[in-house]
Write an enzyme that holds these catalytic residues in place. Sequence first.
Site, PDB file in Angstrom:
ATOM      1  N   LYS A   1       0.844  -1.215   0.000  1.00  0.00           N
ATOM      2  CA  LYS A   1       0.000   0.000   0.000  1.00  0.00           C
ATOM      3  C   LYS A   1       0.872   1.256   0.000  1.00  0.00           C
ATOM      4  O   LYS A   1       0.625   2.191  -0.770  1.00  0.00           O
ATOM      5  CB  LYS A   1      -0.893  -0.005   1.234  1.00  0.00           C
ATOM      6  CG  LYS A   1      -1.553   1.335   1.540  1.00  0.00           C
ATOM      7  CD  LYS A   1      -2.396   1.326   2.773  1.00  0.00           C
ATOM      8  CE  LYS A   1      -1.635   1.528   4.044  1.00  0.00           C
ATOM      9  NZ  LYS A   1      -1.356   2.938   4.388  1.00  0.00           N
ATOM     10  N   ASN A   2       1.906   1.277   0.835  1.00  0.00           N
ATOM     11  CA  ASN A   2       2.663   2.518   1.010  1.00  0.00           C
ATOM     12  C   ASN A   2       3.607   2.802  -0.148  1.00  0.00           C
ATOM     13  O   ASN A   2       4.033   3.943  -0.326  1.00  0.00           O
ATOM     14  CB  ASN A   2       3.406   2.501   2.350  1.00  0.00           C
ATOM     15  CG  ASN A   2       2.409   2.592   3.508  1.00  0.00           C
ATOM     16  OD1 ASN A   2       1.237   2.906   3.298  1.00  0.00           O
ATOM     17  ND2 ASN A   2       2.858   2.282   4.705  1.00  0.00           N
TER      18      ASN A   2
ATOM     19  N   CYS B   1      -3.256  12.299  13.079  1.00  0.00           N
ATOM     20  CA  CYS B   1      -4.139  11.120  12.998  1.00  0.00           C
ATOM     21  C   CYS B   1      -3.989  10.385  14.329  1.00  0.00           C
ATOM     22  O   CYS B   1      -3.394  10.855  15.265  1.00  0.00           O
ATOM     23  CB  CYS B   1      -3.781  10.270  11.802  1.00  0.00           C
ATOM     24  SG  CYS B   1      -2.365   9.255  12.091  1.00  0.00           S
TER      25      CYS B   1
ATOM     26  N   ARG C   1       2.082  14.122  13.393  1.00  0.00           N
ATOM     27  CA  ARG C   1       2.502  13.890  12.007  1.00  0.00           C
ATOM     28  C   ARG C   1       2.665  15.189  11.203  1.00  0.00           C
ATOM     29  O   ARG C   1       1.927  15.478  10.259  1.00  0.00           O
ATOM     30  CB  ARG C   1       1.546  12.919  11.322  1.00  0.00           C
ATOM     31  CG  ARG C   1       1.459  11.629  12.117  1.00  0.00           C
ATOM     32  CD  ARG C   1       0.696  10.549  11.435  1.00  0.00           C
ATOM     33  NE  ARG C   1       1.486   9.947  10.364  1.00  0.00           N
ATOM     34  CZ  ARG C   1       0.997   8.964   9.605  1.00  0.00           C
ATOM     35  NH1 ARG C   1      -0.224   8.545   9.796  1.00  0.00           N
ATOM     36  NH2 ARG C   1       1.751   8.449   8.646  1.00  0.00           N
TER      37      ARG C   1
ATOM     38  N   ASP D   1       5.304   0.155  12.012  1.00  0.00           N
ATOM     39  CA  ASP D   1       4.012  -0.410  11.553  1.00  0.00           C
ATOM     40  C   ASP D   1       3.833  -1.855  11.977  1.00  0.00           C
ATOM     41  O   ASP D   1       2.787  -2.440  11.732  1.00  0.00           O
ATOM     42  CB  ASP D   1       3.906  -0.316  10.022  1.00  0.00           C
ATOM     43  CG  ASP D   1       3.748   1.114   9.579  1.00  0.00           C
ATOM     44  OD1 ASP D   1       3.908   1.389   8.375  1.00  0.00           O
ATOM     45  OD2 ASP D   1       3.500   1.980  10.442  1.00  0.00           O
TER      46      ASP D   1
ATOM     47  N   ARG E   1      -8.544  -0.242   5.268  1.00  0.00           N
ATOM     48  CA  ARG E   1      -7.754   0.750   4.531  1.00  0.00           C
ATOM     49  C   ARG E   1      -6.488   0.113   3.952  1.00  0.00           C
ATOM     50  O   ARG E   1      -5.984   0.520   2.920  1.00  0.00           O
ATOM     51  CB  ARG E   1      -7.320   1.886   5.452  1.00  0.00           C
ATOM     52  CG  ARG E   1      -8.418   2.779   5.926  1.00  0.00           C
ATOM     53  CD  ARG E   1      -7.880   3.929   6.728  1.00  0.00           C
ATOM     54  NE  ARG E   1      -6.823   4.639   6.011  1.00  0.00           N
ATOM     55  CZ  ARG E   1      -6.214   5.723   6.483  1.00  0.00           C
ATOM     56  NH1 ARG E   1      -6.545   6.210   7.662  1.00  0.00           N
ATOM     57  NH2 ARG E   1      -5.274   6.329   5.786  1.00  0.00           N
TER      58      ARG E   1
HETATM   59  C1  EPZ Z   1       4.833   6.531   6.398  1.00  0.00           C
HETATM   60  O1  EPZ Z   1       4.197   7.617   7.057  1.00  0.00           O
HETATM   61  C2  EPZ Z   1       3.818   5.413   6.357  1.00  0.00           C
HETATM   62  N1  EPZ Z   1       2.642   5.858   5.604  1.00  0.00           N
HETATM   63  C3  EPZ Z   1       3.406   5.022   7.772  1.00  0.00           C
HETATM   64  O2  EPZ Z   1       2.570   3.884   7.667  1.00  0.00           O
HETATM   65  C4  EPZ Z   1       4.656   4.614   8.553  1.00  0.00           C
HETATM   66  O3  EPZ Z   1       4.286   4.348   9.879  1.00  0.00           O
HETATM   67  C5  EPZ Z   1       5.686   5.742   8.511  1.00  0.00           C
HETATM   68  O4  EPZ Z   1       5.980   6.083   7.142  1.00  0.00           O
HETATM   69  C6  EPZ Z   1       6.989   5.328   9.181  1.00  0.00           C
HETATM   70  O5  EPZ Z   1       7.520   4.210   8.519  1.00  0.00           O
HETATM   71  C7  EPZ Z   1       2.713   5.840   4.259  1.00  0.00           C
HETATM   72  O6  EPZ Z   1       3.717   5.482   3.670  1.00  0.00           O
HETATM   73  C8  EPZ Z   1       1.473   6.270   3.531  1.00  0.00           C
HETATM   74  P1  EPZ Z   1       7.350   9.610   8.363  1.00  0.00           P
HETATM   75  P2  EPZ Z   1       4.909   9.073   7.040  1.00  0.00           P
HETATM   76  O7  EPZ Z   1       7.323  10.895   7.638  1.00  0.00           O
HETATM   77  O8  EPZ Z   1       5.642   9.246   5.765  1.00  0.00           O
HETATM   78  C9  EPZ Z   1       8.275  12.888  11.663  1.00  0.00           C
HETATM   79  C10 EPZ Z   1       0.636   2.630   7.833  1.00  0.00           C
HETATM   80  O9  EPZ Z   1       0.311   1.978   8.843  1.00  0.00           O
HETATM   81  N2  EPZ Z   1       8.102  13.873  10.596  1.00  0.00           N
HETATM   82  O10 EPZ Z   1       8.388   8.591   8.017  1.00  0.00           O
HETATM   83  O11 EPZ Z   1       3.883  10.079   7.407  1.00  0.00           O
HETATM   84  C11 EPZ Z   1       6.970  12.190  12.044  1.00  0.00           C
HETATM   85  O12 EPZ Z   1       6.264  12.958  12.989  1.00  0.00           O
HETATM   86  C12 EPZ Z   1       1.182   4.022   8.021  1.00  0.00           C
HETATM   87  O13 EPZ Z   1       0.618   2.209   6.679  1.00  0.00           O
HETATM   88  C13 EPZ Z   1       8.407  15.209  10.870  1.00  0.00           C
HETATM   89  O14 EPZ Z   1       8.764  15.563  11.981  1.00  0.00           O
HETATM   90  O15 EPZ Z   1       5.927   8.912   8.246  1.00  0.00           O
HETATM   91  C14 EPZ Z   1       7.453  10.885  12.618  1.00  0.00           C
HETATM   92  O16 EPZ Z   1       7.814  11.058  13.958  1.00  0.00           O
HETATM   93  C15 EPZ Z   1       0.984   4.523   9.448  1.00  0.00           C
HETATM   94  N3  EPZ Z   1       8.258  16.118   9.868  1.00  0.00           N
HETATM   95  C16 EPZ Z   1       8.705  10.569  11.797  1.00  0.00           C
HETATM   96  O17 EPZ Z   1       9.084  11.793  11.162  1.00  0.00           O
HETATM   97  C17 EPZ Z   1       7.853  15.774   8.604  1.00  0.00           C
HETATM   98  O18 EPZ Z   1       7.769  16.657   7.729  1.00  0.00           O
HETATM   99  C18 EPZ Z   1       8.515   9.528  10.720  1.00  0.00           C
HETATM  100  O19 EPZ Z   1       7.402   9.919   9.945  1.00  0.00           O
HETATM  101  C19 EPZ Z   1       7.555  14.417   8.354  1.00  0.00           C
HETATM  102  C20 EPZ Z   1       7.696  13.480   9.359  1.00  0.00           C
END
Ligand code: EPZ
Length: 430
Positions: A22-23, A117, A122, A305, A397
């Site tokens: 999915k991701n 969320c 996020r 995840d 989802r």
């Molecule tokens: C992706 O989310 C995945 N979603 C998430 O999977 C997954 O948990 C996550 O990566 C971590 O592997 C999709 O790919 C659609 P991040 P993403 O940006 O990209 C911080 C699922 O279950 N951050 O890697 O939103 C953030 O707060 C979902 O399929 C900032 O601070 O995650 C977090 O602490 C849930 N500023 C960390 O980075 C930013 O601009 C990692 O988040 C972006 C992120």
Amino acid sequence: MEQFIIKGGNPLVGEVDISGAKNAALGILAAAVMTDDTVLIENLPNVRDINVMLEAMSEIGVKVDRISPHAAMICGADICDVSVDYEYIKKIRASYYLLGALLGKYKKAEVPLPGGCNIGSRPIDLHLKGFRALGAEVTIRNGAICARAEHLRGSHIFLDTVSVGATINIMMAASMAEGRTIIENCAREPHVVDVANFLNSMGANIKGAGTDVIRIRGVEKLHNTEYSIIPDQIEAGTFMFAAAATRGDVMVRNVIPKHLEATSAKLIEIGCEVEEFDNAVRVVAPRRLCGTNVKTLPYPGYPTDMQPQIGVTLAIASGTSIVTESIFENRFKYLDELARMGAIAKVEGNTAIITGVDRLTGARISAPDLRAGAALVIAGLAAEGITIVDDIVYIQRGYELFEEKLRSLGAEIRLIHDEKEARRFRLQVG
Ligand code: EPZ
């Protein structure tokens, strides 16, 4: 409202096929609009998030031809609007990938700010930092992110936090910027690599995906391609832990074992046998699992995840286990639901201390989010008696045919719509 009803106690035994990731698909679908040619994408998972993303793309004028539940022809030649509707971003945050794609292709894009969320606030500050570094003017107006640029120029970007979304979004915009871009401290997840490979198959020039430094030489145009999405390592890991928690023996097929190394290592630590094949892994669980400690980290560390899935499994393992969630700030809500099934867990900050019990008992519980929902189904499969899971729309989802795949492994689980169907299930399972 749809629910899952489960009669626990059956070990899961047999073979299950994993769907496309999915991701990876969410990033690849967005990137597909960056060419005016038609693109064929296969091995799409037939899940709600993908369907919503395709609707969001159609809404702005992308021609979407769903030739099968797992394949789509995409053509971004007639995009008439670079502003994504709030309805879609509300349903799936990842609609924000259209920001990087549209900015890269049209040098302008408007996407509503995604809210927080259930697993944390996020933020998307790193996405915006990257776009600005490439020369875009990015403003937040009326709840939307407006990005535009005369020209996008390559830049040297350092991500303060390892972020999957920021890495993918910036990589897309930079792939059509003038000159060279270097992105440092990148996410290394398999789905980041899949999006980079997809863009390269369209004529982009991206090197280093899968490492923490990605180097991009921008190109003026991207062209057609045919591409198949990688298998979903999180769906695979979910079934691997379902086998462990139910003391089963499951062959998980259509996977890339390398993507599952951290998950397999933890399963071995808690007493399972894990056998790797070219595109499958087999998990054989012992009579009694033993506890362990785990800390979630960016790939190749243990995936966030997969944190709820190991959490529910440790709840019925011997001894006391410590689970540390280092990525998101609110990803232990499932433990409150698990306590209703008899689990013993205490959360202190970003750490959960879980004391294993002999068995869980079925209860009425609610899915707090996608992965926690799937984990609570695992708990129901392992528990004694009947469990009813509410809010399964979260699970739908990201998991294709979840209950059918579990039933094919011997689980007694049904999707029900009302009390009458619940009674019928109870009669059937005795
Ligand atoms: C992706 O989310 C995945 N979603 C998430 O999977 C997954 O948990 C996550 O990566 C971590 O592997 C999709 O790919 C659609 P991040 P993403 O940006 O990209 C911080 C699922 O279950 N951050 O890697 O939103 C953030 O707060 C979902 O399929 C900032 O601070 O995650 C977090 O602490 C849930 N500023 C960390 O980075 C930013 O601009 C990692 O988040 C972006 C992120």
